[in-house]
Motif scaffolding. Structure first.
Motif, mmCIF file in Angstrom:
data_model
loop_
_atom_site.group_PDB
_atom_site.id
_atom_site.type_symbol
_atom_site.label_atom_id
_atom_site.label_comp_id
_atom_site.label_asym_id
_atom_site.label_seq_id
_atom_site.Cartn_x
_atom_site.Cartn_y
_atom_site.Cartn_z
ATOM 1 N N UNK A 214 0.832 -1.217 0.000
ATOM 2 C CA UNK A 214 0.000 0.000 0.000
ATOM 3 C C UNK A 214 0.861 1.260 0.000
ATOM 4 N N UNK A 215 1.868 1.335 0.859
ATOM 5 C CA UNK A 215 2.662 2.569 0.926
ATOM 6 C C UNK A 215 3.552 2.711 -0.309
ATOM 7 N N UNK A 216 3.839 1.572 -0.963
ATOM 8 C CA UNK A 216 4.555 1.661 -2.234
ATOM 9 C C UNK A 216 3.691 2.296 -3.306
ATOM 10 N N UNK A 217 2.417 1.869 -3.378
ATOM 11 C CA UNK A 217 1.496 2.441 -4.359
ATOM 12 C C UNK A 217 1.135 3.880 -4.019
ATOM 13 N N UNK A 218 0.906 4.140 -2.739
ATOM 14 C CA UNK A 218 0.399 5.453 -2.338
ATOM 15 C C UNK A 218 1.475 6.519 -2.317
ATOM 16 N N UNK A 219 2.679 6.188 -1.857
ATOM 17 C CA UNK A 219 3.711 7.200 -1.660
ATOM 18 C C UNK A 219 4.960 6.995 -2.515
ATOM 19 N N UNK A 220 5.017 5.887 -3.239
ATOM 20 C CA UNK A 220 6.161 5.675 -4.108
ATOM 21 C C UNK A 220 7.370 5.052 -3.447
ATOM 22 N N UNK A 221 7.239 4.589 -2.192
ATOM 23 C CA UNK A 221 8.366 3.906 -1.556
ATOM 24 C C UNK A 221 8.673 2.622 -2.339
ATOM 25 N N UNK A 222 9.929 2.252 -2.426
ATOM 26 C CA UNK A 222 10.274 1.032 -3.177
ATOM 27 C C UNK A 222 9.674 -0.211 -2.530
ATOM 28 N N UNK A 465 5.963 9.779 -6.033
ATOM 29 C CA UNK A 465 5.670 8.371 -6.351
ATOM 30 C C UNK A 465 6.635 7.827 -7.389
ATOM 31 N N UNK A 466 7.155 8.716 -8.255
ATOM 32 C CA UNK A 466 8.171 8.342 -9.234
ATOM 33 C C UNK A 466 7.689 7.208 -10.140
ATOM 34 N N UNK A 467 6.421 7.300 -10.548
ATOM 35 C CA UNK A 467 5.828 6.303 -11.443
ATOM 36 C C UNK A 467 5.903 6.833 -12.865
ATOM 37 N N UNK A 468 6.703 6.188 -13.707
ATOM 38 C CA UNK A 468 6.963 6.701 -15.052
ATOM 39 C C UNK A 468 5.693 6.817 -15.886
ATOM 40 N N UNK A 469 4.807 5.838 -15.774
ATOM 41 C CA UNK A 469 3.573 5.853 -16.567
ATOM 42 C C UNK A 469 2.678 7.014 -16.157
ATOM 43 N N UNK A 470 2.500 7.199 -14.852
ATOM 44 C CA UNK A 470 1.656 8.296 -14.368
ATOM 45 C C UNK A 470 2.231 9.645 -14.767
#
Length: 723
Positions: A214-222, A465-470
């Motif tokens: 959850x915290x990976x999705x929500x905050x971008x933690x690895x 979050x560092x999500x390339x797609x988003x």
């Protein structure tokens, strides 16, 4: 938790203890401000201190207030006399996490200026003394650290849980199931394995890894989830967040005896409870701080909006030492297809509502001038841009519009991270225009500047979050939004038209002859380079808009066409233009015009296609008319061999009295009767270079002459025409 606000002027006496360990200097008035953003542990207070960005501040009646209602000194210690409501309190706890994540992402980016980042290891779970209070960030970091440090613990639990699961219990199998006898041997189709009981260790691991997910999705933690469990996700995890997580953990609390399992249970419970009751081992100097947070904000916007590397080999640091924040190529404001232009942006990290200074506006104009010159230099050196952008059109000498904009951070009033909108600022000065000549939009000295606000919470969380797609999805969306909104503003101030030359009219030649009247007003932005865009300031500052449209309409189709609209939707279809070559016996009727009379005659001929030969009613002239009726070509020329040729449609000329005259080219004004020819404007004679010396040396060069075309064609072109 203690809260400080970046660059706010505190009374030094009020925050002396909180600032222990930070190099904030007191001024002569007893005020102190902090030029950091981030997190550090105060060993004197045994508490963590968050320094939050100044974007939280808003000027209200001359006072800088957090959320537009709290003095920063009144929320410095949230554990005592906390004035915040539950929504604001929850926001600050989680906002601190986003700030931490953004700094971490910035620190890990190889393109970043890491000299402004100050870092020492963040707290870890242990058996040390308890802090006075632990933040939501402490809890998340402790969960992540526990996962890194205890992989052997997880694998041991998994191994013990699954040992013997595939071993058959023969006593229970023989006693409770039937066998099939085959070749004298019993075969058991449903052997019974070791019975599996509810395993609370496994449930705790599932809850723990579900939290990490959850915290990976929500905050971008690895995410580093090594065990393959069916995790709790989606709506089901929402029920855990809403209270069931604490309930279930309380139910299984007394099933654990090892120190590791108890420690893991405490972390999971603290996460769902957001409690500050976790045991933390604290380093003496523990911090993650960034100085000059505006640099991080620039990096956030550049990552989410700009191009990296910059297009066409350009550098952020320009030749004059100025540094451009954001530069990217995207679809032109005018073209509906694939033509590109540059977009130039500058990030402004201000307190809410802060107005731009004149220096910032002037510098932004300078950025644009530098980019224009860089693009010109590439083409002047005989090269091409890799992006395909060419700002200057060689035919019209007009320049493409360069959108130039500011982006300022603004705090969403509802503290909503999901509001991804970027919109025109509500500041007083939000649009700027600088020009040298009035009513010349397509001019290199006409520079436009727009100002937008972006929801700081959204871009902060997206970057963290560092999500390339988003990030890619939002980049495309915001670029399209920039283009659309700038188009809408321009269309309020300018009337735009699409233009295409009428049949028989050479658009390029017309522009050359009327350059002064149209420069800066027309440009060729479309795929079809013979289709032009016309822009006229609807305030008509020169008082000649209608005269320009009337002049152009004689030789061009001129139709209203909105920015981004396909000109083919508004312009009429034109007949294809074909070329014809003469034969030796073809006759050409030649008319001499000089100077401006030549230009005007050619332009009018290309519009009307009519030429009138002035006749006098006498016998000599009437005999001459009989020969003129055989002409196949009409040529208007001057004495320097400059000419325009037209093909006669084959219907023959007509005699028209002066009373019947329409607007046309004539050899002489005031005649009583004219022999009028109609040219076929969609057929262009292919003569090449002609020599009119047989006419100019005849002694009567201004009278109409009827000659075989082969007399005018230069010798070197005769064989080419025969072929």
């Amino acid at each position: 938790m203690r809260i400080l606000i970046e660059e706010y002027q505190y009374n030094a006496a009020d925050v002396k203890d909180i600032l222990h360990g930070i190099d904030a200097l007191e001024n002569v008035e007893g005020k102190v401000s902090i030029h950091y953003v981030g997190y550090y542990y105060n060993v004197l207070l045994k508490d963590c201190v968050f320094i939050l960005p100044k974007v939280l501040l808003k000027d209200v009646d001359g006072k800088e207030l957090v959320f537009a209602k709290y003095k920063p000194e009144n929320i410095a210690n949230l554990d005592e006399n906390n004035p915040l409501n539950s929504v604001e309190r929850d926001f600050l706890y989680k906002f601190a996490v986003w700030i931490y994540r953004a700094i971490v992402v910035y620190k890990n980016d190889k393109r970043s200026d890491t000299e402004i980042v100050y870092y020492s290891q963040i707290a870890q779970v242990g058996n040390g003394r308890r802090r006075l209070s632990n933040t939501y960030l402490d809890i998340l970091l402790s969960l992540i650290q526990f996962n890194k440090d205890n992989q052997n613990f997880f694998f041991t639990i998994v191994k013990n849980m699954h040992s013997g699961l595939n071993k058959i219990n023969w006593m229970r199998t023989i006693g409770t199931t039937n066998a099939i006898i085959q070749d004298g041997q019993p075969i058991y189709l449903n052997p019974i394995n070791k019975k599996r009981q509810i395993n609370f260790d496994e449930e705790l691991l599932i809850i723990f890894f579900s939290i990490l997910n959850y915290i990976g999705d929500a905050y971008g933690f690895p995410k580093q989830i090594s065990c393959q469990y069916q995790l709790i996700t989606g709506q089901r995890f929402e029920t855990y967040l809403n209270g069931f997580g604490k309930t279930r953990l309380r139910q299984i609390k007394y099933k654990y005896f090892s120190d590791k399992a108890l420690q893991l249970w405490q972390l999971c419970f603290a996460f769902f409870d957001e409690a500050r009751q976790v045991y933390i081992t604290t380093e003496k100097r523990e911090y993650l701080l960034v100085k000059s947070f505006y640099v991080v904000f620039e990096a956030i916007i550049d990552e989410l909006v700009g191009d990296n590397p910059l297009p066409d080999g350009m550098e952020k640091k320009q030749e004059d030492g100025k540094i451009v924040d954001h530069l990217f190529t995207a679809q032109s404001l005018i073209d509906s297809e694939a033509k590109q232009t540059y977009y130039i942006g500058d990030s402004k990290y201000y307190k809410m509502g802060h107005e731009l200074g004149s220096e910032s506006v002037y510098k932004q104009y300078t950025y644009a001038r530098n980019v224009i010159q860089c693009n010109l230099d590439i083409f002047n050196d005989g090269e091409q841009t890799s992006s395909g952008v060419k700002l200057r059109d060689d035919v019209t000498e007009g320049y493409n519009i360069i959108p130039n904009f500011f982006i300022s951070a603004k705090l969403n009033e509802n503290l909503d991270y999901s509001d991804d909108g970027i919109k025109e600022t509500d500041r007083e000065n939000k649009r700027h225009k600088k020009f040298q000549f009035k009513n010349r939009l397509f001019d290199r000295d006409t520079l436009l500047l727009f100002h937008y606000d972006v929801n700081f919470l959204f871009v902060l969380s997206l970057y963290a979050r560092d999500n390339a797609t988003q990030k890619a999805e939002w980049k495309e969306k915001v670029r399209n939004k920039f283009r659309k909104e700038i188009q809408e503003w321009l269309q309020k101030d300018y009337d735009f038209y699409a233009m295409r030359a009428r049949p028989g009219v050479n658009g390029e030649e017309f522009i050359k002859h009327n350059f002064k009247e149209v420069v800066g007003k027309i440009y060729t932005p479309f795929k079809d380079e013979k289709t032009y865009s016309l822009a006229l300031d609807n305030k008509d500052p020169e008082g000649n808009n209608e005269a320009i449209k009337t002049m152009l309409s004689e030789f061009f189709y001129v139709e209203p066409c909105r920015l981004g609209q396909n000109p083919e939707d508004v312009l009429p279809a034109t007949a294809a233009v074909t070329a014809v070559s003469p034969t030796d016996n073809d006759l050409a009727l030649c008319v001499t015009k000089e100077g401006v009379h030549f230009d005007n005659a050619v332009a009018k001929m290309k519009q009307t296609g009519k030429l009138g030969i002035a006749l006098n009613m006498n016998g000599a002239t009437l005999q001459l008319v009989e020969g003129f009726t055989a002409a196949k070509y009409l040529i208007i020329h001057n004495k320097s061999n400059k000419y325009a040729a037209f093909f006669v449609d084959g219907k023959g000329p007509r005699l028209i009295s002066a009373n019947e005259m329409t607007d046309m080219v004539t050899t002489k004004k005031g005649a009583s009767i004219y022999l009028v020819y109609n040219a076929e404007l969609n057929v262009i004679p292919a003569f090449g270079e002609l020599d009119f010396s047989p006419i100019t040396k005849s002694g009567d060069s201004y009278s109409p002459h009827l000659l075989p075309i082969k007399i005018l064609i230069k010798e070197k072109d005769i064989e080419a025409h025969k072929k």
